[in-house]
Design a protein around this motif. Structure first.
Motif, PDB file in Angstrom:
ATOM      1  N   GLU A 114      73.113 189.210 -18.242  1.00 17.37           N
ATOM      2  CA  GLU A 114      72.312 190.363 -17.836  1.00 17.37           C
ATOM      3  C   GLU A 114      72.436 191.525 -18.815  1.00 17.37           C
ATOM      4  O   GLU A 114      71.569 192.397 -18.847  1.00 17.37           O
ATOM      5  CB  GLU A 114      72.750 190.806 -16.430  1.00 17.37           C
ATOM      6  CG  GLU A 114      72.373 189.796 -15.365  1.00 17.37           C
ATOM      7  CD  GLU A 114      73.209 189.926 -14.110  1.00 17.37           C
ATOM      8  OE1 GLU A 114      72.679 189.661 -13.026  1.00 17.37           O
ATOM      9  OE2 GLU A 114      74.399 190.288 -14.221  1.00 17.37           O
ATOM     10  N   TRP A 115      73.509 191.504 -19.627  1.00 15.19           N
ATOM     11  CA  TRP A 115      73.740 192.614 -20.546  1.00 15.19           C
ATOM     12  C   TRP A 115      74.081 192.071 -21.935  1.00 15.19           C
ATOM     13  O   TRP A 115      74.816 191.099 -22.079  1.00 15.19           O
ATOM     14  CB  TRP A 115      74.890 193.506 -20.055  1.00 15.19           C
ATOM     15  CG  TRP A 115      74.674 194.005 -18.664  1.00 15.19           C
ATOM     16  CD1 TRP A 115      75.266 193.558 -17.519  1.00 15.19           C
ATOM     17  CD2 TRP A 115      73.765 195.028 -18.266  1.00 15.19           C
ATOM     18  NE1 TRP A 115      74.797 194.237 -16.436  1.00 15.19           N
ATOM     19  CE2 TRP A 115      73.862 195.156 -16.855  1.00 15.19           C
ATOM     20  CE3 TRP A 115      72.873 195.860 -18.949  1.00 15.19           C
ATOM     21  CZ2 TRP A 115      73.114 196.069 -16.132  1.00 15.19           C
ATOM     22  CZ3 TRP A 115      72.130 196.770 -18.221  1.00 15.19           C
ATOM     23  CH2 TRP A 115      72.261 196.873 -16.835  1.00 15.19           C
ATOM     24  N   GLU A 125      83.274 195.701 -12.548  1.00 11.41           N
ATOM     25  CA  GLU A 125      81.838 195.564 -12.284  1.00 11.41           C
ATOM     26  C   GLU A 125      81.225 194.352 -12.991  1.00 11.41           C
ATOM     27  O   GLU A 125      80.066 193.987 -12.718  1.00 11.41           O
ATOM     28  CB  GLU A 125      81.079 196.816 -12.734  1.00 11.41           C
ATOM     29  CG  GLU A 125      81.348 198.050 -11.893  1.00 11.41           C
ATOM     30  CD  GLU A 125      82.603 198.803 -12.359  1.00 11.41           C
ATOM     31  OE1 GLU A 125      82.882 199.882 -11.813  1.00 11.41           O
ATOM     32  OE2 GLU A 125      83.298 198.304 -13.280  1.00 11.41           O
ATOM     33  N   LEU A 126      81.975 193.753 -13.926  1.00  9.87           N
ATOM     34  CA  LEU A 126      81.465 192.610 -14.684  1.00  9.87           C
ATOM     35  C   LEU A 126      82.227 191.349 -14.303  1.00  9.87           C
ATOM     36  O   LEU A 126      83.460 191.323 -14.315  1.00  9.87           O
ATOM     37  CB  LEU A 126      81.590 192.864 -16.191  1.00  9.87           C
ATOM     38  CG  LEU A 126      80.857 194.108 -16.718  1.00  9.87           C
ATOM     39  CD1 LEU A 126      81.087 194.246 -18.216  1.00  9.87           C
ATOM     40  CD2 LEU A 126      79.368 194.051 -16.401  1.00  9.87           C
ATOM     41  N   THR A 142      76.954 190.563 -14.445  1.00 11.60           N
ATOM     42  CA  THR A 142      77.352 191.520 -13.412  1.00 11.60           C
ATOM     43  C   THR A 142      78.038 190.821 -12.236  1.00 11.60           C
ATOM     44  O   THR A 142      77.635 189.735 -11.818  1.00 11.60           O
ATOM     45  CB  THR A 142      76.120 192.286 -12.894  1.00 11.60           C
ATOM     46  OG1 THR A 142      75.442 192.866 -14.007  1.00 11.60           O
ATOM     47  CG2 THR A 142      76.522 193.386 -11.930  1.00 11.60           C
ATOM     48  N   THR A 143      79.073 191.450 -11.734  1.00 10.97           N
ATOM     49  CA  THR A 143      79.785 190.920 -10.568  1.00 10.97           C
ATOM     50  C   THR A 143      78.876 190.919  -9.344  1.00 10.97           C
ATOM     51  O   THR A 143      78.096 191.863  -9.129  1.00 10.97           O
ATOM     52  CB  THR A 143      81.033 191.774 -10.276  1.00 10.97           C
ATOM     53  OG1 THR A 143      81.881 191.761 -11.416  1.00 10.97           O
ATOM     54  CG2 THR A 143      81.800 191.253  -9.066  1.00 10.97           C
ATOM     55  N   VAL A 191      77.455 194.040  -7.116  1.00 18.51           N
ATOM     56  CA  VAL A 191      77.382 195.267  -7.918  1.00 18.51           C
ATOM     57  C   VAL A 191      75.944 195.428  -8.411  1.00 18.51           C
ATOM     58  O   VAL A 191      75.341 194.481  -8.937  1.00 18.51           O
ATOM     59  CB  VAL A 191      78.358 195.212  -9.109  1.00 18.51           C
ATOM     60  CG1 VAL A 191      78.192 196.457  -9.982  1.00 18.51           C
ATOM     61  CG2 VAL A 191      79.791 195.080  -8.607  1.00 18.51           C
ATOM     62  N   LEU A 198      72.764 196.723 -10.742  1.00 17.32           N
ATOM     63  CA  LEU A 198      72.587 196.809 -12.188  1.00 17.32           C
ATOM     64  C   LEU A 198      72.829 198.234 -12.681  1.00 17.32           C
ATOM     65  O   LEU A 198      73.353 198.439 -13.776  1.00 17.32           O
ATOM     66  CB  LEU A 198      71.169 196.347 -12.568  1.00 17.32           C
ATOM     67  CG  LEU A 198      70.851 194.873 -12.301  1.00 17.32           C
ATOM     68  CD1 LEU A 198      69.417 194.559 -12.712  1.00 17.32           C
ATOM     69  CD2 LEU A 198      71.831 193.969 -13.050  1.00 17.32           C
ATOM     70  N   ALA A 241      76.546 198.680 -12.930  1.00 15.31           N
ATOM     71  CA  ALA A 241      77.085 197.938 -14.066  1.00 15.31           C
ATOM     72  C   ALA A 241      76.788 198.657 -15.378  1.00 15.31           C
ATOM     73  O   ALA A 241      77.658 198.762 -16.252  1.00 15.31           O
ATOM     74  CB  ALA A 241      76.492 196.527 -14.093  1.00 15.31           C
ATOM     75  N   ARG A 242      75.565 199.158 -15.528  1.00 17.35           N
ATOM     76  CA  ARG A 242      75.222 199.888 -16.751  1.00 17.35           C
ATOM     77  C   ARG A 242      76.078 201.139 -16.900  1.00 17.35           C
ATOM     78  O   ARG A 242      76.583 201.428 -17.996  1.00 17.35           O
ATOM     79  CB  ARG A 242      73.744 200.244 -16.773  1.00 17.35           C
ATOM     80  CG  ARG A 242      73.326 201.034 -18.025  1.00 17.35           C
ATOM     81  CD  ARG A 242      71.864 201.443 -17.984  1.00 17.35           C
ATOM     82  NE  ARG A 242      70.967 200.340 -18.240  1.00 17.35           N
ATOM     83  CZ  ARG A 242      70.603 199.925 -19.464  1.00 17.35           C
ATOM     84  NH1 ARG A 242      71.113 200.517 -20.536  1.00 17.35           N
ATOM     85  NH2 ARG A 242      69.771 198.929 -19.608  1.00 17.35           N
ATOM     86  N   ASN A 275      69.697 195.480 -21.389  1.00 18.19           N
ATOM     87  CA  ASN A 275      69.510 194.393 -20.437  1.00 18.19           C
ATOM     88  C   ASN A 275      68.703 193.284 -21.116  1.00 18.19           C
ATOM     89  O   ASN A 275      68.340 193.392 -22.286  1.00 18.19           O
ATOM     90  CB  ASN A 275      68.841 194.874 -19.147  1.00 18.19           C
ATOM     91  CG  ASN A 275      67.479 195.516 -19.413  1.00 18.19           C
ATOM     92  OD1 ASN A 275      66.781 195.152 -20.345  1.00 18.19           O
ATOM     93  ND2 ASN A 275      67.109 196.469 -18.566  1.00 18.19           N
TER      94      ASN A 275
END
Length: 857
Positions: free
Chosen positions: A536-537, A564-565, A685-686, A689, A691, A694-695, A712
């Motif tokens: 996702e990132w 968060e990840l 991302t966990t 959580v 997005l 997470a960012r 992203n």
């Protein structure tokens, strides 16, 4: 002499035609000469730079290597090597070099410096400054860094970005981001000398700790005692240090750096010359069409020459002399403009951020010869067929009313055009499908493209009448008399319409071909990224995937610690990082083999990564086919520093939009490759959580690494696509210039067409047409002719682009895409080009004296 006077008198009687025909050739000469002078000057400057880089060093010691970039991939030398060198007879002084690219200074606002077209480097201050290439700036304040809390910066970068001595700044290094006090500026070679490097420097011991984790030297420079023998000292060093160490002389290092510079310059030169060739092809067509139309208009004049006793050869010579005069004038003027163009090219590079060393204007015999070949040779070749046609003039045929020395044959036009175009397509497909040497590939593609364009140009008169009638229908309905007149004028002489549109047709076919290929490549890349990127990132510096912009692995570890990840993966890339048994060098990727496919789907064709780890390698199917590798095979790989190891092939994969063709485990990278900086980090991302959360966590964790962008999936795909768009924009800027030259061709041929119809226009005025109607009829005719050329050119470019896209290997282009909206804009541009090109001839037509025009023969 009589023929020369006759030809000169003919030129003097048609100054505008002569000037516009000459201008097209002048531009081609100027571009060719400008590229050659600019690149010759840059080559001389970089050769001088290569010499000066090592002018204070008698020889250098480094690790042996046959793979990778000698500047940054070699195994480090233990500090004890320096002590051994100092004990050898003939060695007077030594200095250990420490450097690492990807070292980024952060300004007072917390923003990482952007290197533009250059690179960023951190280095250790030479222990013996007599062997150094940089020195403290003599400003009364600067000094060399002396402790773990101090650093220096090159004074150009400091001045450009507002770094002040005495202030504290952060610097992102391989070991993390740290704060230092700026204690001095330094300069490279000379205070005014600029190169494309943003540099910072520390005391050597501090630099070793920051850049190499306390490791050794990248290289050790040596200065010999007065009178010492270079071969004898070299032999002593080799005996003392053994085969794992390489001793290179000053000249060897100069040659290596010069070769690196030459490779880059040759690529740059070839790209610009390819554009110049396109302009030359358009110029040749303009010249050819101009002389062709002029010969048709001078049939009676040539017939009178035959009556007066001129032979066929003499008639042809009059054409050749005019072409020679055009070529000579174009060569002289174009050469002078070429010097200006060369300065503009170097200046444009500087404006774009590619800092260049001082460059002189260098004119050698090759440049002069190229100007003569381009200016005189191309013009004479373009005039050969009109000269041959002029030879066919017989007095009886030429003096008859409505004489045509070469009547248009529609069937012959279609057959000959098909033969030339088909041969060109065959050469293009052969060049794209086969794997010929570079020179042969260029010849196949170049000749194939030229034949396709020539074939379309020959066949285009067969299409001119029906297409012109179709395109002129709206004008006839809207503008009544002037619209109908424009429509009929464009349709009644198919050859003239096709001839007028030829230059624009060629230019737009080139633009359309590049656009179709570029769009297809973008679509392929987009589809690949959409299928392969699962994370996702994506975190990277600047343009993701380039492999040249790296960041500290400490940043990746900080991301991995975030709750968060769910997971974080690191990827490393190195151009030329591995050599296979066939001697080829490849881009190398490292990742955690057992787990990275959760982030990037490699599209495994055979094998599995379930139990993969150190000692294993994943290979792209294309490379596996070339080396006859299968899952379970052992393959021997060589890394920089002549380190070799056997790897077990655990999987073959097909996706290479993110990965390179050879992928090893990160633990093997640490074992065989110098440097542990990452090129790309991905994150998932966990669960539970958002997005946004997470960012926010990622951006907070990366505060000390402002050079890192958090993207992203969609942003990552767009950033990769933007790289393609940037390249296409640069190419299309050049091609738009070529289109402007094509407008000259339309304007020139339209002017000749108006001259040919002087009497007709006078009669129209006499029977009641006003100036506005005459003006609008000619302008509308120009638009119809230009749109006809645009349609044929775009269609040719689309067909050629699709053929090329199908022929190109699927891993490069697998999806065909035609940008219809962009092509529609090109068609509107062609209409605007026809409008602009027809304005001057229409204005000239309106200034004709009616009675004089009626009496014109």
């Amino acid at each position: 002499m009589t023929l020369l006077r006759f030809s000169v008198r003919g030129i003097a009687g048609a100054k505008v035609r002569f000037a516009m025909t000459t201008l097209a050739v002048v531009i081609g000469v100027a571009l060719t000469v400008g590229v050659l002078i600019a690149t010759d000057g840059l080559r001389a400057s970089f050769n001088d730079l290569a010499e000066r880089l090592h002018e204070n060093v008698d020889l250098s010691v480094r690790s042996q290597s046959e793979a990778g970039d000698l500047m940054e991939d070699l195994p480090l030398l233990d500090p004890s090597v320096k002590e051994q060198l100092e004990a050898i007879d003939g060695v007077e002084r030594t200095s250990g070099a420490v450097f690492e690219f990807g070292t980024v200074a952060i300004n007072a606002d917390g923003n990482a410096l952007d290197p533009g077209f250059g690179r960023q480097i951190g280095r250790g201050w030479p222990e013996d400054e007599s062997l150094a290439t940089f020195s403290v700036l003599d400003d009364g304040v600067s000094r060399r860094p002396a402790g773990p809390d101090e650093f220096a910066m090159d004074h150009h970068t400091a001045a450009d970005h507002g770094f002040q001595i005495g202030e504290r700044y952060q610097v992102s290094t391989p070991s993390g981001t740290h704060s230092f006090e700026l204690v001095g500026y330094y300069y490279f070679l000379e205070p005014d000398y600029r190169i494309a490097l943003q540099g910072v420097a520390w005391d050597t011991d501090v630099a070793r700790q920051l850049l190499h984790g306390g490791g050794g030297f990248d290289r050790i420079d040596v200065g010999l005692s007065p009178g010492a023998s270079l071969p004898a000292v070299t032999a002593s060093i080799e005996r003392t240090l053994g085969p794992s160490i390489e001793v290179v002389s000053q000249q060897q290092q100069t040659n290596e750096r010069g070769e690196e510079f030459r490779d880059v310059l040759d690529l740059f030169r070839n790209l610009l010359l390819a554009f110049a060739v396109i302009v030359l092809v358009i110029s040749a067509f303009i010249t050819y069409n101009t002389f062709l139309v002029v010969m048709d208009q001078r049939v009676r004049e040539l017939g009178l020459l035959r009556v007066l006793g001129a032979g066929r050869l003499q008639v042809a010579q009059t054409v050749a002399v005019e072409a020679l005069v055009v070529g000579v004038v174009a060569t002289v003027v174009g050469f002078g403009l070429g010097v200006v163009v060369s300065r503009a090219i170097v200046g444009a590079l500087g404006i774009a951020g590619a800092q260049m060393p001082p460059t002189d204007v260098i004119i050698d015999g090759g440049t002069i010869l190229a100007a003569l070949v381009v200016g005189i040779g191309v013009t004479l070749i373009a005039a050969i067929w009109p000269a041959v046609r002029a030879r066919r003039v017989t007095p009886m045929a030429a003096l008859a009313d409505g004489a045509d020395i070469d009547p248009y044959d529609r069937g012959r036009s279609i057959v000959m055009g098909s033969v030339f175009g088909g041969a060109g397509l065959v050469l293009l497909v052969v060049g794209l499908l086969s794997d010929p040497p570079t020179f042969l590939l260029v010849v196949l593609l170049g000749v194939g493209t030229l034949l396709v364009l020539l074939g379309v140009n020959i066949a285009s008169p067969a299409m001119a009448r029906p297409i012109s009638l179709f395109l002129g229908w709206p004008a006839a309905r809207k503008f009544a008399i002037s619209g109908r007149l424009a429509r009929l004028n464009a349709a009644r002489n198919s050859r003239r319409t096709a001839t007028t549109a030829a230059a624009l047709m060629i230019g737009l076919s080139m633009v359309s071909l590049v656009t179709v290929l570029g769009t297809s490549f973008k679509q392929t890349l987009y589809d690949q990224l959409e299928d392969s990127v699962q994370a996702e990132w994506m975190m990277c510096v600047g343009e993701c995937g380039s492999g040249e912009s790296e960041f500290s692995s400490e940043a990746t570890r900080k991301m991995a610690a975030l709750p968060e990840l769910e997971s974080v993966e690191a990827f490393r890339f190195r151009n030329g990082g591995v050599r296979t048994t066939d001697g080829e060098q490849h881009v190398l990727t490292a990742a955690s083999l057992a787990s990275f496919s959760r982030h990037v789907e490699p599209d495994i064709v055979s094998g599995s990564l379930a139990r993969a780890g150190p000692g294993d390698v994943m290979v792209h199917v294309d490379d596996a086919d070339e080396l006859a590798l299968a899952v379970g095979d052992q393959v021997r790989l060589q890394f920089p520093g002549r380190r070799e190891a056997s790897f077990n092939v655990v999987a073959l994969f097909a996706e290479d939009s993110v990965l390179s063709s050879w992928v090893i485990d990160l633990q093997d990278w640490d074992r065989y490759i110098v440097g542990d900086q990452d090129s790309l980090a991905t994150a998932v991302t966990t669960t539970g959580v958002s997005l946004q959360e997470a960012r926010a966590a990622l951006e907070a964790a990366l505060t000390d690494y402002p050079q890192l962008d958090v993207r992203n999936r969609a942003q990552y795909r767009e950033s990769r696509i933007t790289q393609v768009d940037t390249l296409l924009a640069v190419i299309n800027v050049f091609l738009v210039i070529a289109l402007l030259i094509a407008v000259l061709g339309i304007s020139n041929t339209m002017a000749l067409s108006v001259f040919e119809r002087t009497r007709e226009l006078g009669l129209l005025r006499a029977v009641g047409m006003d100036r506005w109607q005459i003006w609008s009829a000619i302008v509308l005719e120009g638009v119809i002719v230009a749109v006809f050329g645009g349609l044929v050119g775009i269609a040719t470019g689309v067909v050629a682009g699709l053929v090329a896209a199908v022929a190109i290997p699927g891993y490069i282009i697998s999806a065909l895409a035609v940008p219809w909206a962009t092509l529609a804009i090109y068609l509107l541009v062609s209409a605007a080009a026809g409008l602009m090109a027809a304005v001057f001839p229409a204005r000239r037509a309106n200034r004709l004296d009616v009675l004089e025009a009626i009496h014109r023969q």
